[in-house]
Design a protein around this motif. Structure first.
Motif, mmCIF file in Angstrom:
data_model
loop_
_atom_site.group_PDB
_atom_site.id
_atom_site.type_symbol
_atom_site.label_atom_id
_atom_site.label_comp_id
_atom_site.label_asym_id
_atom_site.label_seq_id
_atom_site.Cartn_x
_atom_site.Cartn_y
_atom_site.Cartn_z
ATOM 1 N N GLU A 1 0.824 -1.220 0.000
ATOM 2 C CA GLU A 1 0.000 0.000 0.000
ATOM 3 C C GLU A 1 0.852 1.261 0.000
ATOM 4 O O GLU A 1 0.534 2.239 -0.683
ATOM 5 C CB GLU A 1 -0.926 0.019 1.219
ATOM 6 C CG GLU A 1 -2.192 -0.766 1.065
ATOM 7 C CD GLU A 1 -3.105 -0.602 2.269
ATOM 8 O OE1 GLU A 1 -2.737 0.149 3.205
ATOM 9 O OE2 GLU A 1 -4.182 -1.207 2.287
ATOM 10 N N SER A 2 1.920 1.250 0.776
ATOM 11 C CA SER A 2 2.762 2.458 0.876
ATOM 12 C C SER A 2 3.381 2.803 -0.473
ATOM 13 O O SER A 2 3.472 3.984 -0.844
ATOM 14 C CB SER A 2 3.862 2.241 1.920
ATOM 15 O OG SER A 2 4.635 1.090 1.610
ATOM 16 N N ASP A 3 3.794 1.777 -1.231
ATOM 17 C CA ASP A 3 4.370 2.022 -2.555
ATOM 18 C C ASP A 3 3.312 2.517 -3.526
ATOM 19 O O ASP A 3 3.574 3.417 -4.349
ATOM 20 C CB ASP A 3 5.010 0.741 -3.083
ATOM 21 C CG ASP A 3 6.255 0.337 -2.318
ATOM 22 O OD1 ASP A 3 6.660 1.083 -1.401
ATOM 23 O OD2 ASP A 3 6.822 -0.730 -2.630
ATOM 24 N N ASN B 1 -3.061 9.025 -0.048
ATOM 25 C CA ASN B 1 -2.803 8.373 1.244
ATOM 26 C C ASN B 1 -3.208 6.895 1.161
ATOM 27 O O ASN B 1 -3.882 6.457 0.234
ATOM 28 C CB ASN B 1 -3.513 9.098 2.382
ATOM 29 C CG ASN B 1 -5.026 9.137 2.190
ATOM 30 O OD1 ASN B 1 -5.655 8.137 1.881
ATOM 31 N ND2 ASN B 1 -5.612 10.317 2.385
ATOM 32 N N ARG B 2 -2.800 6.140 2.165
ATOM 33 C CA ARG B 2 -3.024 4.693 2.132
ATOM 34 C C ARG B 2 -4.505 4.356 2.226
ATOM 35 O O ARG B 2 -4.951 3.346 1.658
ATOM 36 C CB ARG B 2 -2.239 4.031 3.268
ATOM 37 C CG ARG B 2 -0.742 4.164 3.075
ATOM 38 C CD ARG B 2 0.058 3.609 4.234
ATOM 39 N NE ARG B 2 -0.091 2.171 4.356
ATOM 40 C CZ ARG B 2 0.640 1.440 5.182
ATOM 41 N NH1 ARG B 2 1.560 1.995 5.946
ATOM 42 N NH2 ARG B 2 0.453 0.131 5.256
#
Length: 232
Positions: free
Chosen positions: A29-31, A39-40
């Motif tokens: 998710e962060s990538d 945002n995530r």
């Protein structure tokens, strides 16, 4: 258009363009959040929407994957594995996992309609479809008639062609039973699936045209890659 919807559409486009293929794992998710400038939580909503649409599957503790195409495995009087996959325009690869000459117990002897302790050839194979593991199968062939079965299968990579070499021009499916269970550790490893993903297990009996049983088989399919279809 909301940002989450645009992200969902961009992921769809990436999959359609071949960036991520069936069975591939998406980045964390962060990538994805960094990639799409979001945002995530927004990314999570986009992924969740695609999961509801059946394009992605989210596996707890493992990540998000592109859903794999399901193969309809048709079972009828003349079920032939290779023909089924070729009908789907799939390349079939077969890896021989084990070959042995065994004296079978009642669990194998009964469906083969032979006495317990009879000598049989056991053949265990892993079949792939376009390089992707699809199933593990154990085949038992009874008695002196099939002592060359392992040698023939090593040459042909086909049960049907091996039978033909032994003078069995045609055969038919007498019976098929279907069950489901979770995979053992080694099965999950060979099929490249998590142990939480169910297997479809088929037990089948094949006979020649005189009604003599010539093979008993137990096949474990990856449940999310295969749909069993019975011919009426």
């Amino acid at each position: 258009m909301p940002l989450w919807r645009r992200i969902a559409d961009d992921i769809k486009t990436a999959i359609a363009g071949g960036e991520w293929r069936a069975g591939d794992k998406l980045p964390p998710e962060s990538d994805l959040a960094a990639r799409f400038g979001a945002n995530r939580h927004t990314v999570r909503r986009a992924v969740g929407t695609l999961a509801e649409e059946g394009l992605l599957v989210v596996e707890q503790g493992r990540g998000t994957f592109v859903v794999e195409e399901t193969i309809n495995y048709q079972i009828g009087a003349r079920t032939r594995f290779g023909e089924i996959l070729r009908h789907h325009d799939r390349r079939v690869d077969v890896e021989i996992l084990a070959v042995e000459d065994v004296s079978v117990g009642r669990d194998i002897a009964n469906p083969l309609e032979i006495a317990a302790g009879t000598r049989c050839v056991r053949l265990q194979v892993l079949r792939r479809s376009d390089g992707q593991p699809l199933c593990i199968a154990d085949h038992w062939f009874p008695g002196e008639r099939f002592l060359r079965m392992a040698e023939l299968f090593a040459e042909t990579r086909s049960i049907t062609r091996s039978f033909e070499a032994l003078g069995i021009a045609d055969y038919r499916r007498r019976e098929t039973q279907v069950a489901a269970r979770l995979p053992k550790t080694w099965e999950a490893s060979k099929l490249e699936i998590p142990r939480t993903r169910p297997l479809i297990v088929t037990s089948s009996i094949n006979e020649d045209l005189t009604g003599t049983v010539i093979e008993y088989g137990v096949t474990r399919f990856s449940g999310d890659r295969t749909a069993i279809v019975f011919e009426s």
